[in-house]
Design a protein around this motif. Sequence first.
Motif, PDB file in Angstrom:
ATOM      1  N   SER A 227      38.079   8.516 -10.738  1.00 43.21           N
ATOM      2  CA  SER A 227      37.788   9.771 -10.034  1.00 43.21           C
ATOM      3  C   SER A 227      36.656  10.575 -10.653  1.00 43.21           C
ATOM      4  O   SER A 227      36.517  11.768 -10.379  1.00 43.21           O
ATOM      5  CB  SER A 227      39.050  10.649  -9.938  1.00 43.21           C
ATOM      6  N   ALA A 228      35.849   9.937 -11.494  1.00 40.87           N
ATOM      7  CA  ALA A 228      34.680  10.606 -12.067  1.00 40.87           C
ATOM      8  C   ALA A 228      33.456  10.341 -11.191  1.00 40.87           C
ATOM      9  O   ALA A 228      33.378   9.324 -10.497  1.00 40.87           O
ATOM     10  CB  ALA A 228      34.429  10.098 -13.483  1.00 40.87           C
ATOM     11  N   ARG A 229      32.507  11.257 -11.188  1.00 44.36           N
ATOM     12  CA  ARG A 229      31.266  11.052 -10.443  1.00 44.36           C
ATOM     13  C   ARG A 229      30.558   9.790 -10.934  1.00 44.36           C
ATOM     14  O   ARG A 229      30.495   9.512 -12.127  1.00 44.36           O
ATOM     15  CB  ARG A 229      30.339  12.250 -10.612  1.00 44.36           C
ATOM     16  N   ASP A 230      30.037   9.011  -9.991  1.00 45.59           N
ATOM     17  CA  ASP A 230      29.373   7.765 -10.350  1.00 45.59           C
ATOM     18  C   ASP A 230      28.318   7.443  -9.298  1.00 45.59           C
ATOM     19  O   ASP A 230      28.216   8.118  -8.273  1.00 45.59           O
ATOM     20  CB  ASP A 230      30.398   6.627 -10.443  1.00 45.59           C
ATOM     21  N   TYR A 231      27.525   6.411  -9.576  1.00 45.47           N
ATOM     22  CA  TYR A 231      26.536   5.967  -8.600  1.00 45.47           C
ATOM     23  C   TYR A 231      27.226   5.361  -7.390  1.00 45.47           C
ATOM     24  O   TYR A 231      28.276   4.723  -7.497  1.00 45.47           O
ATOM     25  CB  TYR A 231      25.576   4.951  -9.229  1.00 45.47           C
ATOM     26  N   CYS A 232      26.635   5.555  -6.238  1.00 43.83           N
ATOM     27  CA  CYS A 232      27.221   5.091  -4.981  1.00 43.83           C
ATOM     28  C   CYS A 232      27.077   3.581  -4.807  1.00 43.83           C
ATOM     29  O   CYS A 232      26.116   2.960  -5.277  1.00 43.83           O
ATOM     30  CB  CYS A 232      26.554   5.775  -3.796  1.00 43.83           C
ATOM     31  N   ASN A 233      28.026   3.013  -4.100  1.00 43.33           N
ATOM     32  CA  ASN A 233      27.879   1.671  -3.577  1.00 43.33           C
ATOM     33  C   ASN A 233      26.836   1.730  -2.455  1.00 43.33           C
ATOM     34  O   ASN A 233      26.867   2.641  -1.633  1.00 43.33           O
ATOM     35  CB  ASN A 233      29.225   1.189  -3.038  1.00 43.33           C
ATOM     36  N   PRO A 234      25.914   0.790  -2.392  1.00 38.51           N
ATOM     37  CA  PRO A 234      24.873   0.868  -1.348  1.00 38.51           C
ATOM     38  C   PRO A 234      25.430   0.802   0.066  1.00 38.51           C
ATOM     39  O   PRO A 234      24.709   1.133   1.025  1.00 38.51           O
ATOM     40  CB  PRO A 234      23.981  -0.336  -1.659  1.00 38.51           C
ATOM     41  N   SER A 235      26.678   0.396   0.220  1.00 38.37           N
ATOM     42  CA  SER A 235      27.252   0.298   1.560  1.00 38.37           C
ATOM     43  C   SER A 235      27.371   1.657   2.251  1.00 38.37           C
ATOM     44  O   SER A 235      27.571   1.718   3.472  1.00 38.37           O
ATOM     45  CB  SER A 235      28.630  -0.368   1.503  1.00 38.37           C
TER      46      SER A 235
END
Length: 577
Positions: A227-235
Amino acid sequence: MRVWPLVGVSAILFLPAVGGSAQERAVLFRDATEAVGLAFTHVNGSTGELLLPEVIGAGGALFDYDNDGDLDVYLVQGDSLRGTAGKGQGTGLSREQGSRGEGSAGRLFRNDLRVNPDGTRTLHFTDVTVASGMVARGYGMGAATGDYDNDGWVDLYVTGLGASHLFHNNGDGTFTDVTTRSGTDDPRWSTSATFFDYDQDGSLDLFVAHYVNFSVGMKRACFSAASARDYCNPSVYDPVPGRLFHNNRDGTFSDVSVRSGITRSVGRGLGALAFDADGDGWTDLYVATDGDPNQLWINKRGTSFVDEGLLAGVALNRAGIPQGSMGIDVGDVDGDGDEDLFVTNLDNESNTMYLNAGKGLYEDRTVEMGVFKLGLTGFGTRFIDVDNDGLPDLVVVNGAVRHLASQLQRGERYPLKQPKLLFRNDGGRTFVDITAQAGPSFDRLEVSRGLAMGDIDNDGDSDLVVVNNSGPARILLNEAARGRHWIGVRVIDGRSHRDALQTRLQLTRRAGSIWRRVQTDGSYCSASDPRVVFGLGADTASQTIRVYWIGGSVEEFSGLAVDRYWVLERGKPPRPM
């Protein structure tokens, strides 16, 4: 088939000089970055907003831009993503922003290699970016090389987020940005590109892979499993189709993407490579896509392309699942005369080895070939004969795209760092992980992306340039091939005066043939040395090489002395380089 015997040239023994400490000689690759003066650090524009482009680039190119016989280096630069227009279609810094001098720029380094009287080599790179006039501002991604106008000087195409650049080599150490005039600009997010002559008219056409429809104004908030902010999945972003430019042979290109059929399959393209996948004599195109079925565009005799990735068995893994694919390379790993395909993927998927079963069909033999490995996210990759024994080994550079929990807990500023991988080809039957022998340069944790291969010091073995995201580029010199014999060739199409890209070569030996292909593309967002080096082990006899030219003709060049480079040009006797 025309046969060219070699007459009037004596054999020349050209062995690499031995030097360095015992510890240096024990490793397979030596990091010579600082010693050779390659001062470059990639900037990804990170601002804490975790924008997807920050983790995708970048690459670079090894190419002889000044025709002096050694390889120069171009390194693609990122930029700040702040102030980016929010118009979609991958819009990053505009061409107008670049022309005003805003943002960073890629760098061109000239190789000032000197061979000393005692046989040792002095290798040094000089930053000639300003003098060359090659200013590619904006958020850069990748590089492709090819002599598109057949003038004998290699040109450069630089892809990016929002603007791409075609640089014409003027032949005097300078380049001119001819993007607008040539019609090769693209406002979308471009990644890998490749020059190849798809219609066999003698001039190189250009394919450009596209990733997703992105702009800063379209950013998404994404989270990890914790539940931490992270880079998005390109989908979370829509895919964008690739683009095919036909060379008009007058300095301009026409967009034939729709007419050729290239746009009929859409995927998040990251890697691109041109080769004859079905053996029909026409160059096909393979595109590695991130989370979508990979595409194998079969060339229908220069008129159109059809995606036959699913039919050929290279769109999905053996479980029938698409993977997060990035890098690509092809090579004859099992010595049966056809080219096999290797694709790098995400850390929870393993990379994939597709063996060529003939007639345009491939089988996923990842486990059987010993390259199944979880826990690393692969980007750049190349088949490389590390020890010059004639067998293609395999190198993969890695870097995560989502935060690694262990590094995040340690407070790492950029918690995506991973080591590199090196596999030795064990007789064409399987690969063995020999990363532990490669040396500290492979153990070092970095966020690696681009990988280019070439003989940087002209000593007869293959060296590496690794481009790290938000970190320094690395020059890794080969130390494993000392004392092994070799023969190197540069193959020139005499009709066009350029490197004969996608041409296949056969070195005939008693123990069996060694097959190679003239290529600069593949890997990830990078371009490599067009020269081909055949490892010969202990063999010192003169060699014979057959060249299978695009179009079907075959020439044989015999009596080639080992431990040196030769120029093989269509219709002419071989000559020393």
